[in-house]
Design an enzyme around this catalytic site. Structure first.
Site, PDB file in Angstrom:
ATOM      1  N   CYS A  64      44.705  42.783  38.101  1.00  0.00           N
ATOM      2  CA  CYS A  64      44.034  42.111  39.217  1.00  0.00           C
ATOM      3  C   CYS A  64      44.885  41.054  39.934  1.00  0.00           C
ATOM      4  CB  CYS A  64      42.736  41.480  38.751  1.00  0.00           C
ATOM      5  SG  CYS A  64      41.796  40.817  40.154  1.00  0.00           S
ATOM      6  N   CYS A 193      25.895  49.464  38.849  1.00  0.00           N
ATOM      7  CA  CYS A 193      27.097  50.113  39.354  1.00  0.00           C
ATOM      8  C   CYS A 193      28.194  49.783  38.355  1.00  0.00           C
ATOM      9  CB  CYS A 193      27.437  49.584  40.746  1.00  0.00           C
ATOM     10  SG  CYS A 193      29.039  50.163  41.361  1.00  0.00           S
ATOM     11  N   ARG A 265      31.683  57.191  42.966  1.00  0.00           N
ATOM     12  CA  ARG A 265      32.407  56.620  44.118  1.00  0.00           C
ATOM     13  C   ARG A 265      33.912  56.741  43.959  1.00  0.00           C
ATOM     14  NH1 ARG A 265      29.975  51.984  44.296  1.00  0.00           N
ATOM     15  NH2 ARG A 265      28.340  52.998  45.474  1.00  0.00           N
TER      16      ARG A 265
HETATM   17  N1  SAM Z   1      35.311  39.203  39.227  1.00  0.00           N
HETATM   18  C1  SAM Z   1      34.355  40.226  39.185  1.00  0.00           C
HETATM   19  C2  SAM Z   1      34.518  41.143  38.003  1.00  0.00           C
HETATM   20  O1  SAM Z   1      35.609  41.346  37.510  1.00  0.00           O
HETATM   21  O2  SAM Z   1      33.498  41.682  37.566  1.00  0.00           O
HETATM   22  C3  SAM Z   1      34.252  41.054  40.458  1.00  0.00           C
HETATM   23  C4  SAM Z   1      35.467  41.499  41.232  1.00  0.00           C
HETATM   24  S1  SAM Z   1      36.598  42.588  40.422  1.00  0.00           S
HETATM   25  C5  SAM Z   1      37.940  42.553  41.534  1.00  0.00           C
HETATM   26  C6  SAM Z   1      35.848  44.202  40.544  1.00  0.00           C
HETATM   27  C7  SAM Z   1      36.594  45.407  39.997  1.00  0.00           C
HETATM   28  O3  SAM Z   1      37.638  45.773  40.878  1.00  0.00           O
HETATM   29  C8  SAM Z   1      37.294  45.277  38.661  1.00  0.00           C
HETATM   30  O4  SAM Z   1      36.434  45.389  37.579  1.00  0.00           O
HETATM   31  C9  SAM Z   1      38.252  46.454  38.704  1.00  0.00           C
HETATM   32  O5  SAM Z   1      37.642  47.605  38.156  1.00  0.00           O
HETATM   33  C10 SAM Z   1      38.516  46.648  40.194  1.00  0.00           C
HETATM   34  N2  SAM Z   1      39.909  46.312  40.532  1.00  0.00           N
HETATM   35  C11 SAM Z   1      40.440  45.079  40.649  1.00  0.00           C
HETATM   36  N3  SAM Z   1      41.761  45.137  40.940  1.00  0.00           N
HETATM   37  C12 SAM Z   1      42.083  46.445  41.010  1.00  0.00           C
HETATM   38  C13 SAM Z   1      43.293  47.144  41.261  1.00  0.00           C
HETATM   39  N4  SAM Z   1      44.429  46.504  41.488  1.00  0.00           N
HETATM   40  N5  SAM Z   1      43.262  48.487  41.279  1.00  0.00           N
HETATM   41  C14 SAM Z   1      42.105  49.149  41.047  1.00  0.00           C
HETATM   42  N6  SAM Z   1      40.926  48.542  40.790  1.00  0.00           N
HETATM   43  C15 SAM Z   1      40.907  47.212  40.762  1.00  0.00           C
HETATM   44 FE1  SF4 Z   2      40.006  39.977  38.961  1.00  0.00          FE
HETATM   45 FE2  SF4 Z   2      37.358  40.104  38.444  1.00  0.00          FE
HETATM   46 FE3  SF4 Z   2      39.202  40.044  36.442  1.00  0.00          FE
HETATM   47 FE4  SF4 Z   2      38.766  37.893  37.950  1.00  0.00          FE
HETATM   48  S1  SF4 Z   2      37.307  38.880  36.581  1.00  0.00           S
HETATM   49  S2  SF4 Z   2      40.751  38.659  37.290  1.00  0.00           S
HETATM   50  S3  SF4 Z   2      38.419  38.818  39.961  1.00  0.00           S
HETATM   51  S4  SF4 Z   2      38.883  41.666  37.987  1.00  0.00           S
END
Ligand code: SAM
Ligand code: SF4
Ligand code: DTB
Length: 322
Positions: A64, A193, A265
């Site tokens: 992330c 989801c 999705r």
């Molecule tokens: N912080 C919250 C969480 O982690 O539940 C919500 C946002 S987080 C960015 C949501 C999802 O985006 C993550 O669980 C992951 O599956 C997906 N995600 C994040 N970064 C990604 C990446 N670089 N490539 C693919 N999926 C990604």
């Molecule tokens: Fe990214 Fe969500 Fe993990 Fe935070 S919790 S680092 S926003 S995927």
């Protein structure tokens, strides 16, 4: 001959792995048969994502770009104002999205002004006649209930990978905690989801095991995002080799067979897919995409490209307000 496509909740990882590894012709046929049992094969839901609070996240999710543990080019941004978010939701509706998903880089929801603001956003999105989805990290049962009262349609919280591989990807929260959040969402009557990511170095067994955790929930998550890793400079997974798009097709088909009623999705990773690869994903049972030129922080094919794709494939966006 397997003709009963009514949802099962007793899938095992071994069984799903066998399905994943079927000859692709057999796999896609089975997925398409399951798909047609419950869905209109010509319709694909468009969802628009908006990052309502960006970066500086305390979690260490290795994929992330928003984690504070890594140096990436993502610019931090505080929680957006309600009016700005509703403006973006209106634009999303005008461009044919029927669901608007708000993502915050939080470990968990904390009660207070910021949560109240998110509830206001949810009410506003629903008032536009759109489905509203949030992904805010962990939520308690009471917080999930408040989101339900605000009209939230769905809550996104991904398992990301198998219980066995999870520790390689995230150390700051447990798989159990993720499952508890999903249970809290379910109890509050908000649809679930939940899905994951492929291309993080996991094995096929891990992919099957993740699908088994999702597919043994009763009811199944109403929507299952399948993401291909978008490698981002500065994250530990930046150097991961790209997956073969056919692995995404297999993952989607297996999810479709295991959870025939759910919306599957085709999520992150579409920038690296050809039209043909995306067509195969739809054939394998994907019936939703993220629309617009940005996911949360990374690029996504924009409206024009997707419109051309839908026209070429003869697909229609699912109408708003269903
Ligand atoms: N912080 C919250 C969480 O982690 O539940 C919500 C946002 S987080 C960015 C949501 C999802 O985006 C993550 O669980 C992951 O599956 C997906 N995600 C994040 N970064 C990604 C990446 N670089 N490539 C693919 N999926 C990604
Ligand atoms: Fe990214 Fe969500 Fe993990 Fe935070 S919790 S680092 S926003 S995927
Ligand atoms: C999901 O499974 N994928 C979306 C949504 N749920 C929140 C997020 C993808 C994020 C990709 C990396 C980024 O743009 O920051």
């Amino acid at each position: 001959m397997m003709t009963d496509t009514s949802p099962r909740h007793d899938w095992t990882a071994g069984e799903l792995r066998e399905i994943y590894e079927l000859p692709i012709t057999e796999l896609v046929f089975r997925a398409q048969s399951a798909h047609r049992e419950f869905h209109d094969p010509a319709k694909v839901q468009k969802c628009t994502l908006l990052s309502i609070k960006t970066g500086a996240c305390p979690e260490d999710c290795a994929y992330c770009p928003q984690s504070a543990h890594y140096q990436t080019s993502v610019e931090k941004e505080a929680l957006l104002e309600v009016a700005d978010v509703l403006g973006a939701a209106q634009d999303a509706k005008a461009s044919g999205s029927s669901r608007f998903c708000m993502g915050a880089a939080w470990r968990q929801v904390r009660d207070g002004d910021q949560f109240e603001r998110v509830l206001e956003m949810v009410r506003g999105v629903r008032a536009l006649g759109l489905e509203a989805c949030c992904t805010l990290g962990m939520v308690t049962e009471v917080q999930a209930q408040r989101l339900a009262e605000a009209g939230l349609t769905a809550y996104n919280h991904n398992l990301d990978t198998s219980p066995e591989y999870y520790g390689e990807i995230i150390t700051t929260r447990t798989y159990e905690e993720r499952l508890t959040t999903l249970a809290n969402v379910r109890k509050a009557g908000v649809t679930v989801c939940s899905g994951g990511i492929i291309g993080m170095g996991e094995s096929i067994q891990d992919r099957a095991a993740m699908l088994a955790v999702l597919a043994t929930q009763n009811p199944h998550p109403e929507s299952v995002p399948v993401n291909a890793l978008v490698p981002v400079e500065g994250t530990p997974l930046a150097g991961q080799p790209p997956i073969d798009p056919l692995e995404l097709v297999r993952m989607i088909a297996t999810a479709r067979i295991a959870m025939p009623k759910s919306r599957v999705r085709l999520s992150a990773g579409r920038m690296s897919l050809s039209d043909e690869a995306q067509a195969l994903c739809f054939l394998a049972g994907a019936n939703s995409i993220f629309a617009g030129d940005k996911l949360l922080t990374t690029p996504n094919p924009g409206e024009d490209r997707d419109q051309a794709l839908f026209e070429k494939l003869g697909l229609e966006a699912e109408p708003v307000g269903v």
